[in-house]
Design a protein around this motif. Structure first.
Motif, PDB file in Angstrom:
ATOM      1  N   ALA A  28       0.885  -1.170   0.042  1.00  0.00           N
ATOM      2  CA  ALA A  28       0.109  -0.083   0.072  1.00  0.00           C
ATOM      3  C   ALA A  28       0.904   1.202   0.000  1.00  0.00           C
ATOM      4  O   ALA A  28       1.832   1.219   0.835  1.00  0.00           O
ATOM      5  CB  ALA A  28      -0.853   0.051   1.398  1.00  0.00           C
ATOM      6  N   GLU A  29       0.308   2.222  -0.676  1.00  0.00           N
ATOM      7  CA  GLU A  29       1.071   3.542  -0.548  1.00  0.00           C
ATOM      8  C   GLU A  29       0.657   4.354   0.496  1.00  0.00           C
ATOM      9  O   GLU A  29      -0.380   4.407   1.086  1.00  0.00           O
ATOM     10  CB  GLU A  29       0.583   4.491  -1.715  1.00  0.00           C
ATOM     11  N   PRO A  30       2.146   4.622   1.260  1.00  0.00           N
ATOM     12  CA  PRO A  30       1.638   5.267   2.574  1.00  0.00           C
ATOM     13  C   PRO A  30       1.316   6.683   2.404  1.00  0.00           C
ATOM     14  O   PRO A  30       1.394   7.427   1.710  1.00  0.00           O
ATOM     15  CB  PRO A  30       3.180   5.175   3.171  1.00  0.00           C
ATOM     16  N   ALA A  31       0.222   6.936   3.338  1.00  0.00           N
ATOM     17  CA  ALA A  31      -0.508   8.271   3.416  1.00  0.00           C
ATOM     18  C   ALA A  31       0.384   9.033   4.164  1.00  0.00           C
ATOM     19  O   ALA A  31       1.191   8.575   5.188  1.00  0.00           O
ATOM     20  CB  ALA A  31      -1.973   8.178   3.961  1.00  0.00           C
ATOM     21  N   ALA A  32       0.256  10.504   4.189  1.00  0.00           N
ATOM     22  CA  ALA A  32       0.862  11.138   4.900  1.00  0.00           C
ATOM     23  C   ALA A  32       0.495  11.100   6.364  1.00  0.00           C
ATOM     24  O   ALA A  32      -0.522  10.974   6.847  1.00  0.00           O
ATOM     25  CB  ALA A  32       0.553  12.677   4.581  1.00  0.00           C
ATOM     26  N   GLY A  33       1.548  10.735   7.297  1.00  0.00           N
ATOM     27  CA  GLY A  33       1.659  10.611   8.564  1.00  0.00           C
ATOM     28  C   GLY A  33       1.544   9.081   8.883  1.00  0.00           C
ATOM     29  O   GLY A  33       1.647   8.903   9.970  1.00  0.00           O
ATOM     30  N   ASP A  34       1.494   8.411   7.907  1.00  0.00           N
ATOM     31  CA  ASP A  34       1.818   6.800   8.246  1.00  0.00           C
ATOM     32  C   ASP A  34       3.088   6.545   8.916  1.00  0.00           C
ATOM     33  O   ASP A  34       3.077   5.608   9.654  1.00  0.00           O
ATOM     34  CB  ASP A  34       1.723   6.164   6.762  1.00  0.00           C
TER      35      ASP A  34
END
Length: 168
Positions: A28-34
């Motif tokens: 999964a593509e990490p989201a901001a803050g992950d």
């Protein structure tokens, strides 16, 4: 928007699509803050261990309603200087499918050899005791008295971390 701005925007979007396509399948593509835990670790190690380190942590409530919270970290230098052969027995004990199943079932609440023997595909009571002794010798299990087995509290989250790391 003029033509140059539009081309630049298209190039940026194309580069982003290519970057995503190059990522390993299923990742999964990490989201901001992950990466909040990673960022906190880097900040904490910045002065004392600039080469970095490893942290694992967890907060879990098992099907038995037992709750465990745990964290452990080491700077890279300490990990690389350690004798890795000391981990061989603990890792070898996890290298058998029946032992992994026993650990899963014990975490789920099947705590005695009798309860475990009633489950399909775990073998005879003698075979189960053999595997329980192997796991106990490696520190993954302890006897809780009256024939009951438990994963020691300090091993619950590490066991789940090892499982997480080992499964693609």
């Amino acid at each position: 928007m003029d033509l140059e701005e539009r081309v630049n925007e298209l190039e940026r979007r194309l580069a982003e699509l290519e970057r995503r396509a190059a990522a390993p399948a299923g990742q999964a593509e990490p989201a901001a803050g992950d990466f909040w835990a990673l960022e906190a670790l880097k900040a904490r190690l910045a002065e004392v261990a600039p080469e970095g380190g490893v942290l694992f942590t967890g907060s879990v409530t098992l099907p038995t309603e037992e709750h465990y919270e745990w964290q452990y970290g080491q700077p890279l230098e300490a990990l690389l200087d350690r004798d890795w052969s000391l981990a061989a027995d603990a890792l070898a004990a996890l290298g058998h499918p029946v032992r992994m199943r026993l650990l899963r079932e014990i975490l789920a609440g099947h705590r005695t050899a009798g309860e475990l023997a009633e489950l399909p595909d775990l073998g005879t009571t003698g075979q189960i005791y053999h595997h329980l002794r192997q796991l106990s010798a490696a520190g993954w299990l302890t006897s809780a008295g009256r024939g009951r087995w438990v994963v020691p509290p300090v091993r619950v989250v590490p066991l789940l971390v090892v499982l997480t790391a080992a499964c693609p």
